[in-house]
Design a protein around this motif. Structure first.
Motif: not given
Length: 310
Positions: A40-65
């Motif tokens: 999975l990869t992510w992009t932020l354009e304007g106020n929209t965060l788009t997460i693309s790809g396939s499969g599971e997202m990571d868990d974030f114990s100290e905040g997402a990237p």
């Protein structure tokens, strides 16, 4: 002298042609991959965060990237085959108002959308199977949850918002009555399950609210939040549909289509390369040197020709 000047001019022209390609290649290799899962990869354009790809997202114990931009994120779009939202992915994103979960989501992790007060309704695909603990807890304005598939698993406080909330299940796949009754009981009457066309096929003697007013605030609220949500719910969605449909089910006509959150248009704009300034400077200097050397060659050629005539 003429040969020397010609060599210098040729070198400058060659530099003008080769430098842009070299800098472009270097800039490409220095760009870090914005990953939030194995595929999975992510992009932020304007106020929209788009997460693309396939499969599971990571868990974030100290905040997402993308947490440094939490104030700017208003819309989240899951594109492709994203199957989960990682724990803590959007914990406390108060400005988040819309989420497009795509059509492959199976699970929402613990506190994934904790205290996202801007959310008012969500629509989950038929593939969805599990609400993680406290995944929507504290979403005080979330009042409508649309589920397109079978009954998912509801973990502790997953939809505890402090007020009433209505879950809409498919008309053609009504959830098992025994599990729905247990779910509504454990939410102290603040949660009601309806079919997508707005009817209530579940009539329980233990219901504490009138079925006709599912979104009305109760006159008296529990003074303390329940310490645990359903403890004996099914851990997986029912694998078979009910063999009989309750007699109070809504009309046999197709239910009105569940509203889905719009997929926002994503403005495409190119990122400015950090080496563009250097590249432009090199091009200007190289071009200037080339022009000066060509002028020098013309001048010396004319001067040499005049001396020969004398």
């Amino acid at each position: 002298m003429k040969r020397f000047a010609i060599c210098i001019a040729a070198a400058c022209l060659l530099l003008t042609l080769l430098v842009p390609a070299g800098f472009a290649a270097e800039a490409g290799t220095d760009t870090p991959a914005r990953r939030c899962g194995e595929n999975l990869t992510w992009t932020l354009e304007g106020n929209t965060l788009t997460i693309s790809g396939s499969g599971e997202m990571d868990d974030f114990s100290e905040g997402a990237p993308w947490s440094d931009s939490r104030e700017d994120i208003h819309t989240v779009v899951l594109s492709g085959g994203v199957t989960s939202v990682g724990a803590g992915a959007f914990d406390g994103y108060e400005n988040l108002t819309a989420v497009d979960f795509g059509d492959s989501l199976k699970e929402i992790g613990e506190k994934a959308f904790y205290a996202c007060e801007g959310l008012t309704k969500i629509s989950l695909p038929a593939s969805f199977r599990r609400f993680g603990p406290s995944c929507f807890e504290g979403c005080t304005n979330l009042t409508e949850v649309y589920c397109s598939g079978g009954m998912p698993s509801f973990n502790a406080n997953c939809l505890w918002n402090g007020s009433d909330i209505v879950i809409y299940c498919p008309v053609d796949n009504v959830w098992p009555e025994q599990y729905v009754e247990e779910l509504e009981t454990n939410f102290h009457g603040r949660l009601q399950v309806y079919t997508a066309n707005g009817t209530d096929p579940y009539q329980f003697s233990t219901e504490t609210q009138a079925a006709s007013t599912p979104t009305t605030q109760p006159t008296t609220e529990p003074t303390t939040q329940p310490t645990t949500e359903p403890t004996t719910e099914p851990t997986t969605a029912p694998t078979t549909e009910p063999t009989t449909v309750p007699t109070t089910q809504a009309p046999t006509t197709q239910a009105t289509e569940v509203p889905t959150l719009p997929t926002p248009e994503v403005e495409s704009h190119s990122e400015k390369s950090p080496v563009m300034g250097i590249l432009i400077g090199v091009l200007i200097v190289s071009g200037t040197l080339s022009l000066l050397l060509i002028g020098l060659l013309i001048y010396r050629s004319k001067r040499g020709g005049g001396d020969y005539d004398e």
